[in-house]
Structure formats: C-alpha cells, structure tokens
Design a protein around this motif. Structure first.
Motif, PDB file in Angstrom:
ATOM      1  N   LEU A 187       0.812  -1.215   0.000  1.00  0.00           N
ATOM      2  CA  LEU A 187       0.000   0.000   0.000  1.00  0.00           C
ATOM      3  C   LEU A 187       0.842   1.259   0.000  1.00  0.00           C
ATOM      4  N   VAL A 188       1.957   1.224   0.724  1.00  0.00           N
ATOM      5  CA  VAL A 188       2.775   2.434   0.890  1.00  0.00           C
ATOM      6  C   VAL A 188       3.691   2.672  -0.313  1.00  0.00           C
ATOM      7  N   LYS A 189       4.034   1.603  -1.049  1.00  0.00           N
ATOM      8  CA  LYS A 189       4.971   1.738  -2.174  1.00  0.00           C
ATOM      9  C   LYS A 189       4.526   2.791  -3.192  1.00  0.00           C
ATOM     10  N   PRO A 190       3.240   2.804  -3.638  1.00  0.00           N
ATOM     11  CA  PRO A 190       2.817   3.849  -4.577  1.00  0.00           C
ATOM     12  C   PRO A 190       2.958   5.252  -4.004  1.00  0.00           C
ATOM     13  N   ILE A 191       2.732   5.393  -2.694  1.00  0.00           N
ATOM     14  CA  ILE A 191       2.873   6.713  -2.070  1.00  0.00           C
ATOM     15  C   ILE A 191       4.337   7.135  -2.081  1.00  0.00           C
ATOM     16  N   SER A 192       5.250   6.167  -1.892  1.00  0.00           N
ATOM     17  CA  SER A 192       6.685   6.475  -1.963  1.00  0.00           C
ATOM     18  C   SER A 192       7.043   6.959  -3.362  1.00  0.00           C
ATOM     19  N   LYS A 193       6.471   6.298  -4.370  1.00  0.00           N
ATOM     20  CA  LYS A 193       6.742   6.730  -5.744  1.00  0.00           C
ATOM     21  C   LYS A 193       6.173   8.122  -6.008  1.00  0.00           C
ATOM     22  N   LEU A 194       4.991   8.381  -5.432  1.00  0.00           N
ATOM     23  CA  LEU A 194       4.405   9.720  -5.588  1.00  0.00           C
ATOM     24  C   LEU A 194       5.288  10.776  -4.930  1.00  0.00           C
ATOM     25  N   THR A 195       5.871  10.440  -3.789  1.00  0.00           N
ATOM     26  CA  THR A 195       6.767  11.378  -3.113  1.00  0.00           C
ATOM     27  C   THR A 195       7.986  11.667  -3.979  1.00  0.00           C
ATOM     28  N   THR A 196       8.569  10.619  -4.571  1.00  0.00           N
ATOM     29  CA  THR A 196       9.723  10.804  -5.461  1.00  0.00           C
ATOM     30  C   THR A 196       9.340  11.653  -6.669  1.00  0.00           C
ATOM     31  N   ALA A 197       8.161  11.364  -7.224  1.00  0.00           N
ATOM     32  CA  ALA A 197       7.702  12.146  -8.377  1.00  0.00           C
ATOM     33  C   ALA A 197       7.455  13.605  -7.998  1.00  0.00           C
ATOM     34  N   THR A 198       6.935  13.832  -6.790  1.00  0.00           N
ATOM     35  CA  THR A 198       6.697  15.203  -6.328  1.00  0.00           C
ATOM     36  C   THR A 198       8.008  15.971  -6.211  1.00  0.00           C
ATOM     37  N   LYS A 199       9.036  15.300  -5.696  1.00  0.00           N
ATOM     38  CA  LYS A 199      10.348  15.944  -5.599  1.00  0.00           C
ATOM     39  C   LYS A 199      10.886  16.283  -6.981  1.00  0.00           C
ATOM     40  N   SER A 200      10.651  15.383  -7.953  1.00  0.00           N
ATOM     41  CA  SER A 200      11.089  15.663  -9.320  1.00  0.00           C
ATOM     42  C   SER A 200      10.375  16.886  -9.875  1.00  0.00           C
ATOM     43  N   LEU A 201       9.058  16.976  -9.601  1.00  0.00           N
ATOM     44  CA  LEU A 201       8.304  18.147 -10.065  1.00  0.00           C
ATOM     45  C   LEU A 201       8.827  19.430  -9.435  1.00  0.00           C
ATOM     46  N   SER A 202       9.129  19.360  -8.126  1.00  0.00           N
ATOM     47  CA  SER A 202       9.622  20.554  -7.447  1.00  0.00           C
ATOM     48  C   SER A 202      10.977  21.007  -7.985  1.00  0.00           C
ATOM     49  N   ASN A 203      11.721  20.055  -8.586  1.00  0.00           N
ATOM     50  CA  ASN A 203      13.026  20.399  -9.183  1.00  0.00           C
ATOM     51  C   ASN A 203      12.898  20.768 -10.655  1.00  0.00           C
ATOM     52  N   GLY A 204      11.666  20.837 -11.144  1.00  0.00           N
ATOM     53  CA  GLY A 204      11.460  21.249 -12.526  1.00  0.00           C
ATOM     54  C   GLY A 204      11.499  20.122 -13.533  1.00  0.00           C
ATOM     55  N   ASP A 205      11.561  18.874 -13.076  1.00  0.00           N
ATOM     56  CA  ASP A 205      11.569  17.732 -13.974  1.00  0.00           C
ATOM     57  C   ASP A 205      10.143  17.194 -14.080  1.00  0.00           C
ATOM     58  N   PHE A 206       9.491  17.433 -15.216  1.00  0.00           N
ATOM     59  CA  PHE A 206       8.091  17.038 -15.388  1.00  0.00           C
ATOM     60  C   PHE A 206       7.943  15.673 -16.052  1.00  0.00           C
ATOM     61  N   ASN A 207       9.052  15.048 -16.412  1.00  0.00           N
ATOM     62  CA  ASN A 207       9.011  13.749 -17.067  1.00  0.00           C
ATOM     63  C   ASN A 207       8.974  12.644 -16.013  1.00  0.00           C
ATOM     64  N   VAL A 208       7.836  12.512 -15.349  1.00  0.00           N
ATOM     65  CA  VAL A 208       7.685  11.522 -14.273  1.00  0.00           C
ATOM     66  C   VAL A 208       6.856  10.358 -14.778  1.00  0.00           C
ATOM     67  N   GLU A 209       7.177   9.171 -14.286  1.00  0.00           N
ATOM     68  CA  GLU A 209       6.449   7.958 -14.640  1.00  0.00           C
ATOM     69  C   GLU A 209       5.936   7.297 -13.369  1.00  0.00           C
ATOM     70  N   LEU A 210       4.683   6.857 -13.409  1.00  0.00           N
ATOM     71  CA  LEU A 210       4.072   6.191 -12.264  1.00  0.00           C
ATOM     72  C   LEU A 210       3.353   4.933 -12.728  1.00  0.00           C
ATOM     73  N   GLU A 211       3.258   3.967 -11.815  1.00  0.00           N
ATOM     74  CA  GLU A 211       2.504   2.743 -12.103  1.00  0.00           C
ATOM     75  C   GLU A 211       1.022   3.028 -11.921  1.00  0.00           C
ATOM     76  N   ILE A 212       0.301   2.930 -13.022  1.00  0.00           N
ATOM     77  CA  ILE A 212      -1.126   3.280 -12.975  1.00  0.00           C
ATOM     78  C   ILE A 212      -1.999   2.082 -13.348  1.00  0.00           C
ATOM     79  N   THR A 213      -1.502   0.881 -13.036  1.00  0.00           N
ATOM     80  CA  THR A 213      -2.283  -0.324 -13.333  1.00  0.00           C
ATOM     81  C   THR A 213      -3.302  -0.629 -12.241  1.00  0.00           C
ATOM     82  N   ARG A 214      -3.157   0.023 -11.103  1.00  0.00           N
ATOM     83  CA  ARG A 214      -4.105  -0.219 -10.010  1.00  0.00           C
ATOM     84  C   ARG A 214      -5.447   0.410 -10.343  1.00  0.00           C
TER      85      ARG A 214
END
Length: 459
Positions: A187-214
């Motif tokens: 359950l927590v793994k997707p939230i960890s990925k969202l946190t990593t993606a959020t940090k990427s967005l805050s650094n100006g990197d918009f090329n983020v990938e997430l698992e959206i099979t759920r």
C-alpha cells in the motif's frame, strides 16, 4: 515514507490487539451470563445421576464405580460425616473447602461451586482446578451419607485441544503480522513513488512515470498526479512562451520609440517626416497601453470573482455602438459587415462584456482578408441568448482551437500578416464568459474562417 510504513504497521497491530482484548471481554461476559449457568446445571445433573446410581445399586463397589467415572474425565471428592475423604481422578490444585459447605451437602443440599465461583476471567473460571470450583450433591450408599463433589477434568478432556488452540493462536498472530508487513509495503509503495515524483516536479523535472495499473483510490491518485504533471508542464511551457512573447511585445515598441525619438533629434528632418515619426511613436505607445490594460484586466479577474457589476442592459445596442467605433477600420480593410442585432436585454456586467465583443470583433477584422466578410447576430433561446461572430478569415487548425483560450498563446503568426496580438484577448473572453455562467464554442477551418458562439443566461 518509512515513518508512514511504521505508523501503518503499528496502528494495524494495535487494532488487532484492541480487537482481541475487546473480543476477550465480550466472550467473558457471555460466559459469565450464559455459559456458566448452563455448565453448572449440566454438571449438577451428572452429579445427581452418579448419586442416584449408587443409591439404586447398594451392592456396587462405591470406590470402583467412582474410579471408573473419574477415568472417563471427571475429578471427584467424596467425604462422609466422620471426615473420612477420598479423591478420584486427577488431583485438585487447591483442595481447600469450607467445612460448612461439606456439612450443607451432607445434610441434603446441593453446592453450586461452579456457578458461584469468583467472577474472574472465563479462563480462570472454566479451567480453575480447585475443589471450590465443583458441584456438590448428597450421596447415599448402603445407608451411609456422603457428600460428592464433581467437576470435569478439563486437562484430561481438552489437553490436545489446548495445544491445538495454542498453536493456532500463535500461528494466527505470526501470519497476521507478516501479512500486515507485506500488505502495508504494497500500500505504501505507490505513495513512496508519488513522493519521489513530487520531488522531481519541485526540481522542474516534469518527465515523471508512475505505475497506474491499479484500479483503487491510489490508482486514481496516480492518474490525477500524472494529469497534474502534464498540466504543470504545459503551464511551464506557457510561462516560458509568455516571457518570450511579452519581452518581444515590450521590447519591440520601445526600440521603435527610441529609434524614432533619435531621428526627431535631427534638425534636418522635415515637418512631414517629423509628423510621420510622431504617428509611429503614438502607435507604439498604444500597443504598450493595450498590452498593460489586458494584463490588468486578467489580474483583476483572477484576484476577485466579485468584480462583476451586473445590471440589466441592452446588449444589442451595446454591440451596435461598438461596430460604429470600428466602422473606419472595416472600410479600410474592405470588409463586408452584416449584423442582426435586435434589442435584447440581459443581466450582466456591461464593461466586461464589452471587452468580450471588442476582442472578438478586432480578431475578426485583424485576421480577415481584404474583401472578406463578418456577420454578427444575437438570438434568444429560452432563458439563454446566443451571440455569434462569424468571419471569413484565415481560420484555425484543430491544434490551435484546443489552445486559443490559454493565456499568452498566439496562433501561428507565419500564416498572418501581423504579430500585434498579445495572446491575452481570448483568455479574457473565456474568463469573462465563465464568470457570467456562460460558455463559448468555436467552429473553424483552416483558411476558411472562424465562428465564435457565446451563450449567456439572460437573467
């Protein structure tokens, strides 16, 4: 994110422990109120059955009979008036018993020790191997009165079940903890990925990938996050585009003003040339003024939606007055202007709606061709009015139609003969129409013209 993982595990195990304690308390209450009286009554019946058999069979050997009864799973204590006593079956852990209790049973009364055993936990009450936790009944054999005390030998009857239940409980607890640890990580793994993606967005990197099979709430959150990332990327592109456009739109007229001002300093410039230069300078000043006014309008609309000052007024008459002020420009470009503008009143902000008509009309003129046409009409449709601006200009591509209401976006200027647009006019139109609870539609084909349809509530 480890802290969230730990919190989730601790809370889940805490819920398990709390549920177990609550279940224990409820079970204890059920035992004390229901099972305990039933158990007392059942064992009393068995004790009376034993006493009745000995009374009806005086020739039977009492000790052998009680030994046989104890062998099938009972603990027995027998005492007579002289105090002579005997135990059969497994020994009692606590053999203490009030003398008055023995005398009462010898005198013909029943003793309900199981029913009146101290109100402790049901584990103690049910499994307590004490002489007080028995059923006492009077027994007569060969004319001799005895006091018979009986209780089930729980250890003998349920020893294997104790081990089974013990192992089941232990295995259940261990498996529950393991499942909680694994499922929590899942359950927590997707939230960890969202946190990593959020940090990427805050650094100006918009090329983020997430698992959206759920297909649960976290899957929907991932979808929403990716949509937000794409929108932020578009906004960043628009911001860069705006900085580029606004810098050009400000720098270009300023450069022209500076250049022609320098020319005016030359005393050899003729009066006719001087007048022409002044005209150019005034034109560039008007460009800057239009740009700043549009920026101020957008800023005002963003800051406060209560900017609307609605009143009842004639929208047909308003558009006619606007057409009169642009008649010279229409004639200059040799455009045929036709309109159907009946006297229709609506409840709206005259100033803001005039900005809408102004932007649509100037665009229809600016991007039209010489000898082209513009048709404007108003039509009542129930509680709505429909205002249509149709032109025969250069039209718009499908890609441009999708973005024309974005702020600072300008259509491909390589197809036009002007770069005077700021990319703010249609954004203002869209914002004002939405503030009036209306909607705007665009029908356009490349090189064939455009039709803008504004729908507004009349009340």
């Amino acid at each position: 994110m480890k802290s969230l993982y730990v919190k989730f595990v601790v809370i889940t195990i805490g819920i398990m422990v709390f549920s177990s304690i609550l279940a224990f308390i409820v079970s204890n209450a059920y035992y004390q109120q229901n099972l305990k009286p039933q158990n007392d009554q059942k064992i009393t019946m068995i004790a009376h059955s034993i006493a009745r058999y000995t009374d009806e069979h005086p020739d039977a050997n009492l000790n052998e009979y009680l030994e046989n009864i104890s062998a099938i799973g009972y603990q027995i204590y027998l005492v007579d008036h002289s105090g002579e006593e005997a135990f059969f079956g497994s020994p009692f852990r606590d053999k203490s018993l009030f003398v008055s209790t023995k005398e009462s049973v010898l005198n013909g009364n029943d003793y309900h020790g199981i029913l009146h055993f101290p109100q402790k936990t049901f584990v103690t009450g049910f499994f307590a191997n004490e002489l007080k936790n028995t059923i006492g009944v009077p027994l007569t054999h060969n004319g001799v009165n005895y006091a018979l005390f009986v209780r089930p030998d729980i250890k003998f009857l349920f020893n294997e079940m104790h081990l089974l239940f013990g192992w089941m409980l232990l295995i259940t607890i261990m498996l529950s903890i393991v499942i909680v640890l694994v499922s929590t990580k899942y359950l927590v793994k997707p939230i960890s990925k969202l946190t990593t993606a959020t940090k990427s967005l805050s650094n100006g990197d918009f090329n983020v990938e997430l698992e959206i099979t759920r297909h649960d709430e976290l899957g929907e959150l991932s979808h929403s996050f990716l949509r937000m990332a794409r929108r932020l990327e578009q906004m960043e592109d628009m911001r860069k585009e705006f900085i580029s456009n606004i810098s050009h739109d400000i720098q270009s007229p300023l450069s022209n003003i500076k250049a022609y001002t320098n020319l005016l300093e030359n005393k050899s410039v003729s009066a006719e040339e001087r007048s022409h230069y002044f005209s150019i300078i005034n034109g560039e000043i008007r460009r800057l003024s239009t740009l700043t006014k549009q920026l101020l309008i957008l800023a005002s609309l963003d800051r406060n939606e209560d900017i609307l000052k609605k009143r009842r007024y004639n929208v047909g008459q308003q558009i006619k007055e606007l057409l009169r002020s642009y008649q010279w420009l229409v004639n200059e470009k040799n455009i045929m202007l036709s309109y159907t503008l009946p006297d229709i009143e609506i409840n709206g902000d005259p100033s803001l709606l005039n900005t809408v008509w102004d932007n649509l009309l100037t665009n229809a003129i600016k991007y039209n061709q010489s000898g082209g046409s513009i048709d404007i009409s108003i039509e009542e449709k129930g509680e709505m009015i429909e205002v249509t601006f149709e032109d025969t200009g250069i039209g718009l591509s499908k890609t441009e139609i999708e973005r024309i209401f974005d702020r600072f976006y300008r259509a491909d200027t390589s197809r036009t003969r002007t770069t005077e647009g700021t990319g703010l006019g249609l954004s203002i139109v869209w914002t004002v129409v939405k503030l009036h609870d209306g909607q705007i539609k665009v029908n356009s084909k490349d090189h064939e013209g455009s039709t803008f349809i504004i729908e507004l509530p009349s009340n």
